[in-house]
Design a protein around this motif. Structure first.
Motif, mmCIF file in Angstrom:
data_model
loop_
_atom_site.group_PDB
_atom_site.id
_atom_site.type_symbol
_atom_site.label_atom_id
_atom_site.label_comp_id
_atom_site.label_asym_id
_atom_site.label_seq_id
_atom_site.Cartn_x
_atom_site.Cartn_y
_atom_site.Cartn_z
ATOM 1 N N PRO A 29 -0.721 -11.098 0.841
ATOM 2 C CA PRO A 29 0.108 -9.912 1.034
ATOM 3 C C PRO A 29 1.395 -10.256 1.779
ATOM 4 O O PRO A 29 1.418 -11.140 2.636
ATOM 5 N N ILE A 30 2.467 -9.564 1.416
ATOM 6 C CA ILE A 30 3.758 -9.718 2.082
ATOM 7 C C ILE A 30 4.122 -8.368 2.709
ATOM 8 O O ILE A 30 3.504 -7.350 2.384
ATOM 9 N N PRO A 31 5.104 -8.328 3.607
ATOM 10 C CA PRO A 31 5.494 -7.033 4.172
ATOM 11 C C PRO A 31 5.825 -6.035 3.061
ATOM 12 O O PRO A 31 6.605 -6.327 2.169
ATOM 13 N N GLY A 32 5.168 -4.890 3.102
ATOM 14 C CA GLY A 32 5.308 -3.874 2.070
ATOM 15 C C GLY A 32 4.075 -3.757 1.202
ATOM 16 O O GLY A 32 3.858 -2.741 0.554
ATOM 17 N N SER A 33 3.247 -4.817 1.165
ATOM 18 C CA SER A 33 2.006 -4.772 0.403
ATOM 19 C C SER A 33 1.030 -3.798 1.045
ATOM 20 O O SER A 33 1.037 -3.617 2.267
ATOM 21 N N ILE A 34 0.165 -3.218 0.242
ATOM 22 C CA ILE A 34 -0.840 -2.280 0.768
ATOM 23 C C ILE A 34 -1.742 -2.974 1.778
ATOM 24 O O ILE A 34 -2.099 -2.402 2.798
ATOM 25 N N THR A 35 -2.115 -4.208 1.497
ATOM 26 C CA THR A 35 -3.067 -4.915 2.358
ATOM 27 C C THR A 35 -2.404 -5.819 3.390
ATOM 28 O O THR A 35 -3.078 -6.619 4.030
ATOM 29 N N TYR A 36 -1.085 -5.701 3.566
ATOM 30 C CA TYR A 36 -0.413 -6.499 4.597
ATOM 31 C C TYR A 36 -0.892 -6.020 5.959
ATOM 32 O O TYR A 36 -0.833 -4.842 6.269
ATOM 33 N N GLY A 37 -1.417 -6.923 6.753
ATOM 34 C CA GLY A 37 -1.958 -6.554 8.060
ATOM 35 C C GLY A 37 -3.403 -6.091 7.996
ATOM 36 O O GLY A 37 -3.931 -5.563 8.957
ATOM 37 N N GLY A 38 -4.069 -6.280 6.854
ATOM 38 C CA GLY A 38 -5.469 -5.896 6.712
ATOM 39 C C GLY A 38 -5.649 -4.791 5.683
ATOM 40 O O GLY A 38 -4.693 -4.250 5.147
ATOM 41 N N GLN A 39 -6.892 -4.477 5.430
ATOM 42 C CA GLN A 39 -7.223 -3.430 4.465
ATOM 43 C C GLN A 39 -6.827 -2.066 5.015
ATOM 44 O O GLN A 39 -6.867 -1.839 6.221
ATOM 45 N N PRO A 40 -6.433 -1.144 4.139
ATOM 46 C CA PRO A 40 -6.103 0.202 4.624
ATOM 47 C C PRO A 40 -7.328 0.894 5.216
ATOM 48 O O PRO A 40 -8.463 0.590 4.849
ATOM 49 N N PHE A 57 7.400 -1.503 -4.314
ATOM 50 C CA PHE A 57 8.170 -1.388 -3.078
ATOM 51 C C PHE A 57 9.327 -2.358 -3.146
ATOM 52 O O PHE A 57 9.459 -3.126 -4.089
ATOM 53 N N ARG A 58 10.189 -2.325 -2.152
ATOM 54 C CA ARG A 58 11.307 -3.267 -2.038
ATOM 55 C C ARG A 58 10.989 -4.254 -0.923
ATOM 56 O O ARG A 58 10.541 -3.857 0.158
ATOM 57 N N ASN A 59 11.244 -5.529 -1.177
ATOM 58 C CA ASN A 59 11.009 -6.546 -0.149
ATOM 59 C C ASN A 59 12.186 -6.609 0.818
ATOM 60 O O ASN A 59 13.131 -5.826 0.715
ATOM 61 N N GLN A 63 14.797 -6.598 -3.196
ATOM 62 C CA GLN A 63 14.326 -6.803 -4.564
ATOM 63 C C GLN A 63 13.106 -5.923 -4.830
ATOM 64 O O GLN A 63 12.276 -5.718 -3.950
ATOM 65 N N ARG A 64 13.011 -5.427 -6.068
ATOM 66 C CA ARG A 64 11.869 -4.592 -6.433
ATOM 67 C C ARG A 64 10.649 -5.486 -6.639
ATOM 68 O O ARG A 64 10.712 -6.522 -7.304
ATOM 69 N N VAL A 65 9.523 -5.079 -6.049
ATOM 70 C CA VAL A 65 8.278 -5.828 -6.138
ATOM 71 C C VAL A 65 7.219 -4.909 -6.725
ATOM 72 O O VAL A 65 7.078 -3.768 -6.297
ATOM 73 N N GLU A 66 6.484 -5.399 -7.708
ATOM 74 C CA GLU A 66 5.350 -4.671 -8.267
ATOM 75 C C GLU A 66 4.099 -5.497 -8.023
ATOM 76 O O GLU A 66 4.071 -6.686 -8.333
ATOM 77 N N GLU A 67 3.082 -4.854 -7.469
ATOM 78 C CA GLU A 67 1.802 -5.525 -7.224
ATOM 79 C C GLU A 67 0.697 -4.746 -7.908
ATOM 80 O O GLU A 67 0.781 -3.533 -8.080
ATOM 81 N N ARG A 68 -0.350 -5.462 -8.271
ATOM 82 C CA ARG A 68 -1.539 -4.830 -8.824
ATOM 83 C C ARG A 68 -2.739 -5.285 -8.006
ATOM 84 O O ARG A 68 -2.902 -6.469 -7.720
#
Length: 93
Positions: A29-40, A57-59, A63-68
């Motif tokens: 996970p990177i900053p902006g990811s749902i799981t950045y810093g642990g699970q929600p 989200f935007r990094n 830049q636009r980032v799409e995660e699945r």
């Protein structure tokens, strides 16, 4: 030369988009990811196990980032793919 122009355009378009396959090691996970810093804290209790969850989200570079993500049996989210759109022609600014 005219035949080369469409190929150059296609090469630029493909080079502007990067993605990481689900089997790629080091997909963290990177900053902006749902799981950045642990699970929600909240869990997706009604979604079936194995369901995909998409997140955009935007990094830090704008830049636009799409995660699945995929919902795991313990209701946690597993990051499986990430695509970063790097500028023209995919920027929507």
């Amino acid at each position: 030369m005219k035949q080369l122009s469409p190929l150059v355009g296609l090469a630029i378009a493909l080079a502007a988009c990067t993605s990481v396959s689900p089997d790629a090691p080091g997909l963290e996970p990177i900053p902006g990811s749902i799981t950045y810093g642990g699970q929600p804290r909240t869990r997706l209790t009604k979604a079936p196990i194995g369901s995909p969850v998409n997140h955009q989200f935007r990094n830090e570079f704008g830049q636009r980032v799409e995660e699945r993500y995929v919902i795991q049996p313990d209701r946690s989210l597993k990051l499986v793919t990430r695509r970063v759109y790097r500028g023209w022609p995919f920027s929507d600014d």
